[in-house]
Write an enzyme that holds these catalytic residues in place. Structure first.
Site, PDB file in Angstrom:
ATOM      1  N   PHE A   1      -2.225  11.012   7.556  1.00  0.00           N
ATOM      2  CA  PHE A   1      -1.877   9.785   6.850  1.00  0.00           C
ATOM      3  C   PHE A   1      -0.366   9.719   6.611  1.00  0.00           C
ATOM      4  O   PHE A   1       0.242  10.699   6.167  1.00  0.00           O
ATOM      5  CB  PHE A   1      -2.567   9.723   5.490  1.00  0.00           C
ATOM      6  N   ASP A   2       0.204   8.560   6.867  1.00  0.00           N
ATOM      7  CA  ASP A   2       1.530   8.255   6.366  1.00  0.00           C
ATOM      8  C   ASP A   2       1.432   8.145   4.840  1.00  0.00           C
ATOM      9  O   ASP A   2       0.334   7.984   4.290  1.00  0.00           O
ATOM     10  CB  ASP A   2       1.988   6.928   6.984  1.00  0.00           C
ATOM     11  N   LEU A   3       2.570   8.216   4.147  1.00  0.00           N
ATOM     12  CA  LEU A   3       2.560   8.120   2.687  1.00  0.00           C
ATOM     13  C   LEU A   3       2.909   6.704   2.212  1.00  0.00           C
ATOM     14  O   LEU A   3       2.032   5.950   1.781  1.00  0.00           O
ATOM     15  CB  LEU A   3       3.526   9.143   2.087  1.00  0.00           C
ATOM     16  N   ASP A   4       4.191   6.330   2.308  1.00  0.00           N
ATOM     17  CA  ASP A   4       4.638   5.023   1.820  1.00  0.00           C
ATOM     18  C   ASP A   4       4.018   3.898   2.630  1.00  0.00           C
ATOM     19  O   ASP A   4       4.148   3.844   3.858  1.00  0.00           O
ATOM     20  CB  ASP A   4       6.163   4.913   1.914  1.00  0.00           C
TER      21      ASP A   4
ATOM     22  N   ILE B   1      -2.726   7.574  10.893  1.00  0.00           N
ATOM     23  CA  ILE B   1      -2.887   6.290  10.204  1.00  0.00           C
ATOM     24  C   ILE B   1      -1.579   5.949   9.492  1.00  0.00           C
ATOM     25  O   ILE B   1      -1.075   6.745   8.699  1.00  0.00           O
ATOM     26  CB  ILE B   1      -4.038   6.345   9.188  1.00  0.00           C
TER      27      ILE B   1
END
Length: 216
Positions: free
Chosen positions: A9-12, A163
């Protein structure tokens, strides 16, 4: 057996909405340097790319490092927590973790900031690791972050999904041989994500499990 066993997963813009903290810290930096900024520009285009690149566009290459230093003064003092989870993301992560899927965060943000953010929201209980850039800019490119994560944690790219909400996530995934999902509730739009080569587009956090099922 599922066709994947790992999700990055990406964060922001994917797990959290960091709009207030990031844009407020950018405005702080610009003000500290005496730079006038168009108030009509909401600066959300700066959310996703490495912060150094955003300041290069705002200030030029020669002044970018100074801008980043001012930005981090405010961001590190509390701006990183001017942030909120996207609705439903906690339940999505809990459900994926229960199935035994390995979960990681791969972000262009410095892990010095990313790890406390993930812990602040209690998401660290779902993730094996949070990998990001170094403060000196090493691994600020998303493809480099993903490559580092794959090697460090012995992840098979053929069995992993990335993602994220911006083109950098999609391009980074494709460079490393990962399939991917572009989310539309963050800061990138469908045109950006499709142009980058997104395998799927996802409207809301609660749609992520259904999108993942399509890869099985």
């Amino acid at each position: 057996m599922a066709a994947f066993d790992t999700v990055l997963f990406d964060l922001d813009g994917t797990l959290t909405d960091p709009r207030v903290g990031i844009t407020g810290s950018i405005r702080y930096a610009l003000k500290a340097m005496g730079v006038e900024h168009d108030p009509a520009d909401d600066l959300t285009w700066c959310i996703g790319p490495p912060i150094q690149r955003s300041f290069e566009k705002l200030l030029g290459a020669e002044k970018a490092a100074e801008g980043v230093a001012h930005y981090r003064e405010r961001y590190g003092a509390g701006g990183l927590f001017e942030n909120e989870l996207f609705a439903g993301i906690d339940d999505v992560l809990a459900g994926l973790a229960e199935t035994g899927i390995r979960l990681f965060v791969a972000t262009s943000k410095a892990h010095h900031f990313a790890r406390p953010i993930v812990a602040h929201f209690g998401l660290d209980r779902y993730f094996i690791a949070v990998e990001g850039a170094e403060l000196d800019g090493t691994r600020s490119d998303k493809a480099e972050v993903i490559a580092h994560l794959l090697a460090l944690h012995q992840v098979d790219p053929a069995r992993a999904i990335m993602i994220g909400d911006r083109e950098h996530d999609i391009i980074g995934a494709r460079k490393n041989g990962l399939r991917n999902i572009g989310v539309l509730y963050g800061f990138g739009d469908a045109a950006e994500l499709r142009a980058a080569g997104a395998d799927q587009l996802c409207d809301a956090p609660t749609d992520i499990p259904a999108c993942l099922v399509r890869f099985t």
